[in-house]
Design a protein around this motif. Structure first.
Motif, PDB file in Angstrom:
ATOM      1  N   GLY A 257       0.738  -0.878  -0.204  1.00 24.22           N
ATOM      2  CA  GLY A 257       0.280  -0.021   0.524  1.00 24.22           C
ATOM      3  C   GLY A 257       0.587   1.612   0.051  1.00 24.22           C
ATOM      4  N   THR A 258       2.097   1.108   1.066  1.00 25.44           N
ATOM      5  CA  THR A 258       2.831   3.026   0.977  1.00 25.44           C
ATOM      6  C   THR A 258       3.819   2.743  -0.616  1.00 25.44           C
ATOM      7  OG1 THR A 258       3.343   1.745   3.322  1.00 25.44           O
ATOM      8  CG2 THR A 258       4.828   3.477   1.832  1.00 25.44           C
ATOM      9  N   PHE A 259       3.571   1.618  -1.128  1.00 26.35           N
ATOM     10  CA  PHE A 259       4.515   1.742  -2.677  1.00 26.35           C
ATOM     11  C   PHE A 259       3.626   2.639  -3.531  1.00 26.35           C
ATOM     12  CE2 PHE A 259       4.826   0.509  -7.181  1.00 26.35           C
ATOM     13  CZ  PHE A 259       6.042   0.969  -7.247  1.00 26.35           C
ATOM     14  N   PHE A 260       1.895   2.004  -4.106  1.00 21.59           N
ATOM     15  CA  PHE A 260       1.090   2.159  -4.689  1.00 21.59           C
ATOM     16  C   PHE A 260       0.862   4.280  -4.479  1.00 21.59           C
ATOM     17  CE2 PHE A 260       0.749  -1.800  -5.662  1.00 21.59           C
ATOM     18  CZ  PHE A 260       0.305  -1.432  -6.680  1.00 21.59           C
TER      19      PHE A 260
ATOM     20  N   LYS B  78      14.241  13.543  -5.860  1.00 16.11           N
ATOM     21  CA  LYS B  78      14.746  13.891  -4.175  1.00 16.11           C
ATOM     22  C   LYS B  78      14.511  12.401  -4.521  1.00 16.11           C
ATOM     23  CE  LYS B  78      10.032  14.355  -2.421  1.00 16.11           C
ATOM     24  NZ  LYS B  78       9.479  14.742  -1.633  1.00 16.11           N
ATOM     25  N   ASP B  79      13.539  11.591  -4.761  1.00 13.56           N
ATOM     26  CA  ASP B  79      13.939   9.747  -4.385  1.00 13.56           C
ATOM     27  C   ASP B  79      14.876   9.093  -4.855  1.00 13.56           C
ATOM     28  OD1 ASP B  79      11.950   8.516  -2.339  1.00 13.56           O
ATOM     29  OD2 ASP B  79      11.589   6.911  -4.518  1.00 13.56           O
ATOM     30  N   ILE B  80      15.591   9.151  -5.451  1.00 12.84           N
ATOM     31  CA  ILE B  80      16.181   8.818  -6.425  1.00 12.84           C
ATOM     32  C   ILE B  80      18.272   9.197  -5.653  1.00 12.84           C
ATOM     33  CG2 ILE B  80      15.887   7.603  -8.225  1.00 12.84           C
ATOM     34  CD1 ILE B  80      16.737   8.802 -10.377  1.00 12.84           C
TER      35      ILE B  80
ATOM     36  N   ASN C  62      16.586   4.080   0.707  1.00 11.63           N
ATOM     37  CA  ASN C  62      14.990   4.323   1.160  1.00 11.63           C
ATOM     38  C   ASN C  62      14.250   4.867   0.038  1.00 11.63           C
ATOM     39  OD1 ASN C  62      15.623   3.017   3.398  1.00 11.63           O
ATOM     40  ND2 ASN C  62      16.214   5.869   4.211  1.00 11.63           N
ATOM     41  N   SER C  63      14.265   3.798  -0.984  1.00 13.20           N
ATOM     42  CA  SER C  63      13.787   4.514  -2.412  1.00 13.20           C
ATOM     43  C   SER C  63      14.121   3.260  -3.041  1.00 13.20           C
ATOM     44  CB  SER C  63      14.231   4.796  -3.883  1.00 13.20           C
ATOM     45  OG  SER C  63      14.216   5.259  -4.658  1.00 13.20           O
ATOM     46  N   TYR C  64      11.923   3.043  -3.086  1.00 15.61           N
ATOM     47  CA  TYR C  64      12.216   1.761  -4.146  1.00 15.61           C
ATOM     48  C   TYR C  64      12.454   1.653  -5.303  1.00 15.61           C
ATOM     49  CZ  TYR C  64       7.713   0.824  -0.615  1.00 15.61           C
ATOM     50  OH  TYR C  64       7.376   0.722  -0.123  1.00 15.61           O
TER      51      TYR C  64
ATOM     52  N   ALA D 210      17.796  -2.938  -3.778  1.00 10.27           N
ATOM     53  CA  ALA D 210      18.141  -3.699  -2.375  1.00 10.27           C
ATOM     54  C   ALA D 210      16.707  -3.565  -1.418  1.00 10.27           C
ATOM     55  CB  ALA D 210      19.260  -2.959  -2.308  1.00 10.27           C
ATOM     56  N   TYR D 211      16.227  -1.668  -1.649  1.00 10.20           N
ATOM     57  CA  TYR D 211      15.983  -1.425  -1.313  1.00 10.20           C
ATOM     58  C   TYR D 211      14.284  -1.848  -1.306  1.00 10.20           C
ATOM     59  CZ  TYR D 211      12.061   1.403   1.756  1.00 10.20           C
ATOM     60  OH  TYR D 211      11.338   1.845   2.317  1.00 10.20           O
ATOM     61  N   ALA D 212      13.871  -2.787  -2.513  1.00  9.94           N
ATOM     62  CA  ALA D 212      12.705  -2.316  -2.961  1.00  9.94           C
ATOM     63  C   ALA D 212      12.400  -4.596  -2.749  1.00  9.94           C
ATOM     64  CB  ALA D 212      11.781  -2.460  -4.444  1.00  9.94           C
ATOM     65  N   VAL D 213      13.184  -4.737  -2.618  1.00 11.40           N
ATOM     66  CA  VAL D 213      13.746  -5.926  -2.181  1.00 11.40           C
ATOM     67  C   VAL D 213      13.160  -7.057  -0.704  1.00 11.40           C
ATOM     68  CG1 VAL D 213      14.788  -8.314  -1.881  1.00 11.40           C
ATOM     69  CG2 VAL D 213      14.479  -7.093  -4.378  1.00 11.40           C
TER      70      VAL D 213
END
Length: 695
Positions: free
Chosen positions: A40-43, A78-80, A87-89, A93-96
C-alpha cells in the motif's frame, strides 16, 4: 489546453478520455488504504508522484519563479538522489527488502514510471496514459484479497512491454530522423537563454553542473560562442569531405548535448542550417524498450544518481527472450520503412559530450535484474541485427559524425580557466599535427610489426601485426586524424591484422563510459581477448562480470578493432596541471598516449568506401579477419561496440616498429617522442608540474 509537442495536430479524443479517467483514479489512490501493506505504501507514494506529473501535463504556459521551478525539479528526482537512495523503491535492494519476491519487479515498475517526468513536460499524451494505466492495472491486482505472486506481477509488466513495443519503437525511430519533432529545438531557439528558467522546461534533472555551464556560457561574447560552435559544425562538415561523402544529399543532423550548452547549440543550429541541415534533437531513451543499458544517447540533463542508472541497466532481463527480440526487430524494420525517406537524408550525429563529474565506481547488487547467459546471447543477436537494419536505411558509407567535449563545474578548481584550456585544446593547429603525424605514419608504414610496452607497474607487452602494403607509394596503414569528426587533434590509427597480434594490455586506472576500472588487464591472442581481470571488486567473479557487462558486452571473444598513437601532449599536460586526468572523457584521453579499441574497427559498415590521407595515399587497413566475414555472413562481422582504452604517457615504456630483420626504430621511449621530426610534441612536457614530470 494540453499541447502535443510530438508532432500530432490533434489529440485523440479517446486517448484523452483514457488519460483523464486514469488521472482521476490515481488521485483517489493517494488517500486509499485498500491495498495491504507493505504494498500500500508503494502505491500511495507512486500515486502522489504520478499526480505531480499530471499537474505538469495539464498546466498551460504558467509562469513560475526559478525558485519554484527548482523546488519542483527536486521533488521529481529527490527519491533517487544519493542521500535518499537507500530508502527508495528505485533501489532494487530496498525494494526487495520491503516487498520481498515482488521487490525486483516493483523496482522495474518504479523506473518505468519515472518516465512520466519527461512525458508530462513534453505533453506526450499517449506515453502518459499507458504508463498510468500500467500502474492502475497492478494496483487493481493488489486490491484483491489474495495478493498476486511475483510471477504474476512480472507477467503484467512483460505484457505491457510486448503490447506497446511497436508503438514505442516507432516513436523512437521517428524522433531520430524527423525534424518536425522539435520539442528541444523549440526551447533552444525560442527561449530567452539568459533566463535560466528555460532549463526546467525539459523535465530533466537540473544540477549545479547544468546551471553552472549555462551561467558560464552566458558570460561569453557571441563571437566566442560562434567560434565554439564553428569548431563543432566545421568538424562535422569536414568529416564528410575527408570521407569523400556528399553532404549535399543530407537534410538533417542529430544534435546531442547536455543541458546548459544551449547558447552553443543555438549557434550551431544556425550554422548547420546554412549547410542545408535541420536539427533532429531527441531525449535519451526513457522507456525500458528503448534503453541501451546505462548509456544515454540523446540530449540529457544531469544524472541524479549514477548508481540508480547502473542498478537498472539490465532491466531488460525481465522481458528479453527470443520472441521479444523478433518483435523488436520487426518493429524496427517496419518503422524505418515507414520513415525511410527521412532516414535516407539523415547525416548522422554531432555530439557535445561533457566531463568532470565525480568518478563513479558502481556497487554490484544481486537484487537488480541481470541478463543470464541465454539473454546475453540474445542481446548480442539483437544488437547485430538492429545495426544491420539501421545501416540499410541510414547508410554507413553515406553518413558521418563529429564529437567534441567540454568540462562541467563539478570538475573543480578554476572552472573558467579549465574550460578555456579545453577550448584551446579543441582548436589546436591541426596543420602542425598533420605534418608531425605524417612523419610517424611514414615510419610505421615501413614495417608490419609494432611493439608496445609499459613501464614501472604497467605490465603492458603487446605485439601488433599491421597489414602488408602492396603499393607503399599509394597505400598506407594509418589514418592521419586531426580535428574533424574526432575533436581534438590528434592521433594516427589503424585496424590491425588479428593473426599475430597478441600480448597483455594493462592500465592502472581508466574511465570507460563513465565507469572506473582499476588495474584493468586484457590478454590478447590472435587479436582477440581471451582473458581479462580488474581489481574493482573483492571477488574475481565480480571483476570478470564487470568487464563482460561493460567492455566485452557479452561476446565470448572480442577483437582489437583499433591500434592508435595519440599525439596530443598539450592535453596530457593540461590534465596533469589541473589534476583532471581521471575525469577526462575517452575522446580527449585517447589522444594522450597509445590506445587500443576492443570491438568493431573504426570503419565498420563502411569498409568498402575508399578513405585517403591528406597526402593522397589510400588507407587500406579498413578491415580485419572478422569484419571481412560480412562478405559471406554479415551477422558474424560486427559487435556493435568500440571501446577505447588508453595507456597514459607516464605509464608508457616504449613504442617501436620492427622490420623484417628484427631491427627496431623507436617512436616513443619512456613516455617521450624520440622519432626525428616529432620533437615538437615534447615541448608541452616542459610545462609539467615538477612532481608530474615523466622524463
Amino acid at each position: 489546453m494540453m499541447r502535443n509537442k510530438m508532432g500530432d495536430e490533434k489529440l485523440d479524443e479517446c486517448m484523452k478520455e483514457r488519460y483523464e479517467l486514469a488521472e482521476t483514479r490515481i488521485r483517489e489512490i493517494i488517500t486509499e488504504n485498500t491495498v495491504k501493506e507493505p504494498f500500500g505504501t508503494f502505491f500511495r507514494k507512486m500515486a502522489e508522484f504520478l499526480s505531480m506529473a499530471a499537474e505538469v501535463m495539464d498546466e498551460d504556459d504558467a509562469e513560475f519563479s526559478i525558485k519554484e521551478l527548482k523546488e519542483r525539479n527536486y521533488r521529481f528526482y529527490k527519491d533517487i538522489l544519493p542521500e535518499n537512495y537507500e530508502n527508495s523503491y528505485g533501489n532494487p535492494a530496498y525494494a526487495v527488502k520491503k516487498l520481498g519476491d515482488c521487490g525486483k519487479a516493483f523496482s522495474f515498475l518504479y523506473a518505468e514510471l519515472m518516465g512520466v517526468t519527461a512525458y508530462s513536460h513534453e505533453k506526450r499524451l499517449w506515453d502518459m496514459t499507458v504508463s498510468m494505466e500500467l500502474f492502475l492495472e497492478l494496483y487493481s491486482a493488489f486490491c484483491e484479497e489474495e495478493l498476486p505472486e511475483a510471477s504474476t506481477v512480472e507477467g503484467i509488466l512483460r505484457s505491457y512491454v510486448n503490447d506497446y513495443c511497436q508503438d514505442m519503437m516507432e516513436q523512437r525511430i521517428r524522433e531520430g530522423v524527423d525534424p518536425k519533432l522539435d520539442f528541444a529545438a523549440d526551447i533552444i531557439m525560442n527561449s530567452d537563454l539568459s533566463d535560466l528558467r528555460y532549463l526546467y522546461k525539459y523535465g530533466e534533472y537540473v544540477s549545479e553542473n547544468e546551471i553552472g555551464v549555462a551561467e558560464f556560457l552566458n558570460s561569453l561574447s557571441q563571437d566566442e560562442i560562434d567560434k565554439m560552435a564553428s569548431t563543432y559544425t566545421e568538424g562535422y562538415r569536414i568529416g564528410f569531405i575527408t570521407g569523400r561523402k556528399d553532404i549535399t544529399k543530407k537534410k538533417t543532423v542529430n544534435i546531442r548535448y547536455s543541458l546548459g550548452f544551449e547558447r552553443m547549440v543555438k549557434a550551431a543550429i544556425i550554422q548547420f542550417r546554412k549547410m542545408g541541415l535541420d536539427p533532429v534533437i531527441y531525449r535519451h531513451a526513457v522507456h525500458a524498450v528503448n534503453k541501451r543499458g546505462s548509456v544515454r544517447v540523446g540530449y540529457t540533463g544531469g544524472v541524479a544518481n549514477p548508481q540508480y542508472d547502473y542498478d537498472h541497466r539490465q532491466d531488460s532481463a525481465l522481458f528479453l527472450d527470443g520472441d521479444f527480440v523478433q518483435r523488436k526487430l520487426r518493429a524496427m524494420q517496419t518503422s524505418y520503412e515507414k520513415y525511410k525517406d527521412l532516414a535516407n537524408v539523415h547525416g548522422g550525429p554531432a555530439c557535445i559530450d561533457t566531463f568532470g563529474e565525480a568518478p563513479f565506481s558502481p556497487v554490484s547488487k544481486h537484487e537488480a535484474y541481470t541478463l543470464n547467459e541465454t539473454q546475453q546471447k540474445l542481446q548480442t543477436e539483437l544488437d547485430n541485427e538492429s545495426g544491420q537494419i539501421v545501416n540499410r536505411y541510414i547508410k554507413g558509407d553515406e553518413r558521418s559524425f563529429t564529437i567534441i567535449a567540454y568540462p562541467v563545474p563539478e570538475i573543480g578548481g578554476n572552472y573558467e580557466e579549465i574550460f578555456r584550456e579545453i577550448v584551446k585544446i579543441n582548436t589546436l593547429d591541426y596543420h602542425l599535427y598533420q605534418e608531425i603525424q605524417q612523419t610517424i605514419i611514414n615510419t610505421l608504414d615501413t614495417c608490419e610489426w609494432v611493439e608496445v610496452k609499459g613501464r614501472g607497474d604497467n605490465d603492458t607487452d603487446l605485439l601488433i601485426h599491421l597489414h602488408e602494403l602492396s603499393d607503399p607509394e599509394k597505400q598506407t596503414n594509418f589514418e592521419n586524424c586531426v580535428a574533424d569528426v574526432n575533436i581534438p587533434v590528434g592521433e594516427v590509427f589503424t585496424s590491425p591484422q588479428l593473426a599475430g597480434t597478441g600480448g597483455i594490455l594493462h592500465v592502472k586506472k581508466v574511465y570507460l563510459n563513465g565507469l572506473q576500472f582499476r588495474d584493468l588487464k586484457l590478454v590478447f591472442d590472435c587479436g582477440q581477448v581471451i582473458d581479462y581481470t580488474c581489481s574493482n571488486f573483492k571477488t574475481e567473479e565480480e571483476n570478470r562480470k564487470y568487464i563482460e557487462d561493460n567492455i566485452l558486452h557479452h561476446h565470448p571473444k572480442i577483437p582489437m578493432g583499433e591500434f592508435a598513437i595519440g599525439t596530443n601532449t598539450t592535453a596530457y599536460v593540461a590534465a596533469m596541471k589541473y589534476g583532471i586526468a581521471d575525469k577526462l572523457p575517452i575522446l580527449i584521453a585517447e589522444k594522450m598516449g597509445p590506445h587500443f579499441a576492443v570491438g568493431d574497427t573504426c570503419y565498420s559498415w563502411a569498409e568498402d568506401t575508399p578513405v585517403y590521407n591528406p597526402d593522397g595515399k589510400e588507407i587500406i587497413a579498413r578491415d580485419n579477419e572478422i569484419s571481412e566475414m560480412r562478405k559471406d555472413d554479415v551477422s558474424l562481422a560486427y559487435y556493435g561496440c568500440h571501446t577505447d582504452i588508453t595507456i597514459p604517457y607516464d605509464e608508457l615504456g616504449s613504442i617501436r616498429v620492427i622490420d623484417d630483420e628484427g631491427e627496431m626504430i623507436s617512436i616513443i621511449e619512456n613516455g617521450r617522442f624520440v622519432l626525428p621530426g616529432t620533437e615538437e610534441l615534447n615541448k608541452p612536457f616542459n610545462h609539467l608540474p615538477l612532481n608530474k614530470n615523466i622524463s
